[in-house]
Motif scaffolding. Structure first.
Motif, PDB file in Angstrom:
ATOM      1  N   GLY A 213       0.815  -1.209   0.000  1.00 15.45           N
ATOM      2  CA  GLY A 213       0.000   0.000   0.000  1.00 15.45           C
ATOM      3  C   GLY A 213       0.848   1.257   0.000  1.00 15.45           C
ATOM      4  N   ALA A 214       1.946   1.247   0.776  1.00 17.20           N
ATOM      5  CA  ALA A 214       2.837   2.407   0.822  1.00 17.20           C
ATOM      6  C   ALA A 214       3.482   2.638  -0.544  1.00 17.20           C
ATOM      7  CB  ALA A 214       3.909   2.196   1.889  1.00 17.20           C
ATOM      8  N   GLN A 215       3.895   1.546  -1.192  1.00 21.09           N
ATOM      9  CA  GLN A 215       4.466   1.656  -2.537  1.00 21.09           C
ATOM     10  C   GLN A 215       3.456   2.236  -3.522  1.00 21.09           C
ATOM     11  OE1 GLN A 215       7.253   0.899  -4.488  1.00 21.09           O
ATOM     12  NE2 GLN A 215       8.481   0.872  -2.620  1.00 21.09           N
ATOM     13  N   VAL A 216       2.221   1.747  -3.432  1.00 18.36           N
ATOM     14  CA  VAL A 216       1.178   2.200  -4.355  1.00 18.36           C
ATOM     15  C   VAL A 216       0.914   3.691  -4.194  1.00 18.36           C
ATOM     16  CG1 VAL A 216      -1.294   2.043  -4.865  1.00 18.36           C
ATOM     17  CG2 VAL A 216       0.056  -0.046  -4.603  1.00 18.36           C
ATOM     18  N   LEU A 258      -2.407   2.341 -11.441  1.00 16.28           N
ATOM     19  CA  LEU A 258      -2.789   1.156 -10.664  1.00 16.28           C
ATOM     20  C   LEU A 258      -2.681  -0.115 -11.497  1.00 16.28           C
ATOM     21  CD1 LEU A 258      -5.883   2.472  -8.654  1.00 16.28           C
ATOM     22  CD2 LEU A 258      -3.619   1.910  -7.752  1.00 16.28           C
ATOM     23  N   THR A 259      -3.058  -0.026 -12.766  1.00 16.85           N
ATOM     24  CA  THR A 259      -2.975  -1.193 -13.646  1.00 16.85           C
ATOM     25  C   THR A 259      -1.528  -1.645 -13.795  1.00 16.85           C
ATOM     26  OG1 THR A 259      -4.907  -0.447 -14.894  1.00 16.85           O
ATOM     27  CG2 THR A 259      -3.508  -2.091 -15.931  1.00 16.85           C
ATOM     28  N   LEU A 261       1.029  -0.912 -11.852  1.00 14.50           N
ATOM     29  CA  LEU A 261       1.540  -1.355 -10.558  1.00 14.50           C
ATOM     30  C   LEU A 261       1.102  -2.785 -10.264  1.00 14.50           C
ATOM     31  CD1 LEU A 261       0.999   1.827  -8.357  1.00 14.50           C
ATOM     32  CD2 LEU A 261       3.188   0.724  -8.843  1.00 14.50           C
ATOM     33  N   ALA A 262      -0.151  -3.082 -10.533  1.00 21.44           N
ATOM     34  CA  ALA A 262      -0.663  -4.429 -10.272  1.00 21.44           C
ATOM     35  C   ALA A 262       0.078  -5.467 -11.107  1.00 21.44           C
ATOM     36  CB  ALA A 262      -2.161  -4.476 -10.573  1.00 21.44           C
ATOM     37  N   ILE A 263       0.333  -5.135 -12.371  1.00 25.05           N
ATOM     38  CA  ILE A 263       1.087  -6.051 -13.235  1.00 25.05           C
ATOM     39  C   ILE A 263       2.515  -6.206 -12.715  1.00 25.05           C
ATOM     40  CG2 ILE A 263       1.995  -6.408 -15.567  1.00 25.05           C
ATOM     41  CD1 ILE A 263      -0.469  -4.930 -16.628  1.00 25.05           C
ATOM     42  N   GLY A 264       3.126  -5.095 -12.282  1.00 26.38           N
ATOM     43  CA  GLY A 264       4.477  -5.147 -11.740  1.00 26.38           C
ATOM     44  C   GLY A 264       4.574  -6.020 -10.501  1.00 26.38           C
ATOM     45  N   PHE A 265       3.606  -5.895  -9.586  1.00 27.83           N
ATOM     46  CA  PHE A 265       3.601  -6.733  -8.388  1.00 27.83           C
ATOM     47  C   PHE A 265       3.383  -8.202  -8.742  1.00 27.83           C
ATOM     48  CE2 PHE A 265       2.576  -2.799  -5.880  1.00 27.83           C
ATOM     49  CZ  PHE A 265       3.679  -2.870  -5.051  1.00 27.83           C
ATOM     50  N   ALA A 266       2.549  -8.465  -9.734  1.00 28.86           N
ATOM     51  CA  ALA A 266       2.325  -9.855 -10.164  1.00 28.86           C
ATOM     52  C   ALA A 266       3.617 -10.465 -10.695  1.00 28.86           C
ATOM     53  CB  ALA A 266       1.231  -9.896 -11.229  1.00 28.86           C
ATOM     54  N   ILE A 267       4.380  -9.683 -11.466  1.00 29.59           N
ATOM     55  CA  ILE A 267       5.666 -10.170 -11.971  1.00 29.59           C
ATOM     56  C   ILE A 267       6.614 -10.470 -10.813  1.00 29.59           C
ATOM     57  CG2 ILE A 267       7.735  -9.489 -13.266  1.00 29.59           C
ATOM     58  CD1 ILE A 267       5.871  -7.839 -15.088  1.00 29.59           C
ATOM     59  N   ALA A 268       6.671  -9.555  -9.849  1.00 27.68           N
ATOM     60  CA  ALA A 268       7.569  -9.725  -8.708  1.00 27.68           C
ATOM     61  C   ALA A 268       7.209 -10.941  -7.872  1.00 27.68           C
ATOM     62  CB  ALA A 268       7.540  -8.476  -7.831  1.00 27.68           C
ATOM     63  N   SER A 269       5.960 -11.336  -7.886  1.00 28.45           N
ATOM     64  CA  SER A 269       5.520 -12.478  -7.087  1.00 28.45           C
ATOM     65  C   SER A 269       6.001 -13.807  -7.645  1.00 28.45           C
ATOM     66  CB  SER A 269       3.990 -12.482  -6.987  1.00 28.45           C
ATOM     67  OG  SER A 269       3.524 -11.317  -6.346  1.00 28.45           O
ATOM     68  N   PHE A 270       6.323 -13.828  -8.944  1.00 26.79           N
ATOM     69  CA  PHE A 270       6.705 -15.083  -9.584  1.00 26.79           C
ATOM     70  C   PHE A 270       8.192 -15.163  -9.922  1.00 26.79           C
ATOM     71  CE2 PHE A 270       2.157 -14.981 -10.340  1.00 26.79           C
ATOM     72  CZ  PHE A 270       1.789 -16.308 -10.149  1.00 26.79           C
ATOM     73  N   ILE A 345      -6.416  -5.066 -13.326  1.00 29.30           N
ATOM     74  CA  ILE A 345      -6.028  -4.838 -11.933  1.00 29.30           C
ATOM     75  C   ILE A 345      -6.455  -6.013 -11.055  1.00 29.30           C
ATOM     76  CG2 ILE A 345      -6.464  -3.406  -9.896  1.00 29.30           C
ATOM     77  CD1 ILE A 345      -6.694  -1.000 -11.791  1.00 29.30           C
ATOM     78  N   VAL A 346      -7.708  -6.420 -11.201  1.00 28.12           N
ATOM     79  CA  VAL A 346      -8.229  -7.515 -10.380  1.00 28.12           C
ATOM     80  C   VAL A 346      -7.465  -8.809 -10.638  1.00 28.12           C
ATOM     81  CG1 VAL A 346     -10.237  -8.980  -9.964  1.00 28.12           C
ATOM     82  CG2 VAL A 346     -10.527  -6.500 -10.162  1.00 28.12           C
ATOM     83  N   ALA A 347      -7.251  -9.143 -11.911  1.00 26.82           N
ATOM     84  CA  ALA A 347      -6.547 -10.381 -12.258  1.00 26.82           C
ATOM     85  C   ALA A 347      -5.112 -10.361 -11.733  1.00 26.82           C
ATOM     86  CB  ALA A 347      -6.555 -10.576 -13.776  1.00 26.82           C
ATOM     87  N   SER A 348      -4.428  -9.233 -11.872  1.00 25.20           N
ATOM     88  CA  SER A 348      -3.039  -9.134 -11.412  1.00 25.20           C
ATOM     89  C   SER A 348      -2.943  -9.220  -9.892  1.00 25.20           C
ATOM     90  CB  SER A 348      -2.418  -7.821 -11.895  1.00 25.20           C
ATOM     91  OG  SER A 348      -2.409  -7.757 -13.307  1.00 25.20           O
ATOM     92  N   LEU A 349      -3.877  -8.580  -9.190  1.00 23.75           N
ATOM     93  CA  LEU A 349      -3.856  -8.624  -7.728  1.00 23.75           C
ATOM     94  C   LEU A 349      -4.181 -10.022  -7.206  1.00 23.75           C
ATOM     95  CD1 LEU A 349      -5.506  -5.223  -6.714  1.00 23.75           C
ATOM     96  CD2 LEU A 349      -3.084  -5.868  -6.679  1.00 23.75           C
ATOM     97  N   LEU A 350      -5.041 -10.733  -7.900  1.00 23.66           N
ATOM     98  CA  LEU A 350      -5.325 -12.124  -7.512  1.00 23.66           C
ATOM     99  C   LEU A 350      -4.076 -12.986  -7.653  1.00 23.66           C
ATOM    100  CD1 LEU A 350      -8.880 -12.737  -9.045  1.00 23.66           C
ATOM    101  CD2 LEU A 350      -8.279 -12.627  -6.615  1.00 23.66           C
ATOM    102  N   LEU A 351      -3.329 -12.791  -8.732  1.00 29.32           N
ATOM    103  CA  LEU A 351      -2.071 -13.520  -8.908  1.00 29.32           C
ATOM    104  C   LEU A 351      -1.079 -13.149  -7.816  1.00 29.32           C
ATOM    105  CD1 LEU A 351      -1.562 -13.346 -12.781  1.00 29.32           C
ATOM    106  CD2 LEU A 351      -2.083 -15.377 -11.433  1.00 29.32           C
TER     107      LEU A 351
END
Length: 359
Positions: A213-216, A258-259, A261-270, A345-351
């Motif tokens: 959240g702070a990053q966002v 936000l879109t 950022l969400a994709i970026g976080f999804a990449i970082a998760s994998f 956004i929703v799909a990336s945050l779910l990942l």
């Protein structure tokens, strides 16, 4: 000599292990060739953007519409009279034709009229459209009556907005700015993981959602500031006219950031290594930069290229910016783009939620 060969071999192995180097040299060159070749590599001119308003809804009008849709030199859009007229005035159509009530019956009787409106800023395109429409309708009529079609084209020019190159580029640069500024969060997060920062944070009461959240919030603030600077430069230096509401521009800045950022976080998760995260982000960014319409129109793309264009979130972000900035569109016009970005956004945050890890 053997020492030199060993050094050459060692240096070559080190080079090919640098994925970022391979992606930024060979990868970008190949992507550019494939994308530009797919979009502009044909021998002919770009297809005419033709709108069709079928008010007759007869079998004849439907067959003519179908025949025009299968004509390689034009791209056909269908819609209501008001929608297509607005698209023509906004410069999104080269011409529109009206198949009025009773058209099919009058064509069979030998006295049909086809009304055609064209963008008078492009007289050559208008003339080409007239020839194509006349040829298709004439050929269709001869296949039924075995005689030349007794119809006339009622032509009328429409003045569209004078969209300069800088007017077109400004929304695209906004979208690209948001992409580069926010996708990089993926590389930053992976780097923190490598440096042990996230390991130390995991030992604290800090929850993952707090850190994310702070990053966002921080990156949203930066995105809004950067977007404001870019718009001010466009308006003050290049006299770009903002026809729509500024609050809609700001809304799309937030949604676009936000879109990405969400994709970026999804990449970082994998991805585990920053050396892998950066090339992966480049692999995602460069196709979006080209196919998202940041630099040039991509509405004329066909086949697989059209599928790829409409799979890019940046395409919908850039289109929404252009609709608001260049055409003065309201929220109703850009709602499709808004919904697509929300879905990303929703799909990336779910990942991210499923795959997030501190270590």
């Amino acid at each position: 000599m053997s020492t030199f060969i060993i050094l050459v071999r060692s240096n070559f192995l080190m080079l090919i292990r640098q994925r970022t180097l391979i992606i930024t040299s060979l990868g970008i060159a190949v992507f550019s060739m494939l994308i530009f070749g797919g979009l502009f590599g044909g021998n002919g001119a770009p297809p005419t953007q033709l709108g069709i308003v079928d008010q007759d809804h007869s079998q004849t009008s439907k067959q003519i519409t179908n025949a025009l849709q299968h004509t390689s030199s034009i791209t056909v859009f269908t819609g209501s009279y008001a929608e297509e007229q607005q698209a023509l005035k906004n410069g999104n159509r080269d011409a529109i034709i009206i198949l009025g009530h009773g058209f099919g019956q009058r064509l069979a009787q030998g006295g049909a009229h086809i009304q055609i409106y064209y963008n008078q800023s492009y007289p050559i395109t208008a003339a080409t459209t007239r020839v194509v429409v006349s040829s298709v309708v004439d050929g269709f009529n001869r296949s039924i009556t075995h005689q030349t079609a007794p119809f006339t084209l009622d032509e009328q020019g429409v003045t569209s907005k004078n969209i300069r190159t800088i007017d077109f580029l400004t929304p695209g640069m906004l979208g690209m700015l948001l992409m580069w500024a926010n996708l990089s969060v993926g590389t930053q997060f992976v780097l923190w993981r490598e440096m042990g920062i996230t390991r130390r944070l995991a030992a604290t009461p800090l929850r993952p959602i707090t850190m994310i959240g702070a990053q966002v919030v921080a990156r949203l603030a930066l995105s809004l500031a950067q977007a404001a600077i870019l718009v001010i430069i466009a308006v003050k230096v290049f006299n770009v006219q903002i026809y729509g509401d500024l609050w809609l521009v700001a809304l799309m800045v937030v949604l676009g950031a936000l879109t990405m950022l969400a994709i970026g976080f999804a990449i970082a998760s994998f991805v585990k290594k920053s050396t892998a995260a950066q090339p992966l982000i480049l692999l995602i960014s460069f196709p979006m930069m080209f196919l998202g319409g940041s630099y040039f129109p991509v509405n004329g793309a066909t086949g697989i290229m059209q599928v790829l264009v409409h799979a890019m979130p940046l395409y919908y972000l850039n289109d929404a910016f252009r609709q608001v900035i260049n055409n003065g569109a309201g929220i109703a016009v850009i709602q499709t783009g808004v919904l697509v970005l929300l879905a990303w956004i929703v799909a990336s945050l779910l990942l991210t939620w499923r795959a997030f890890r501190w270590l």
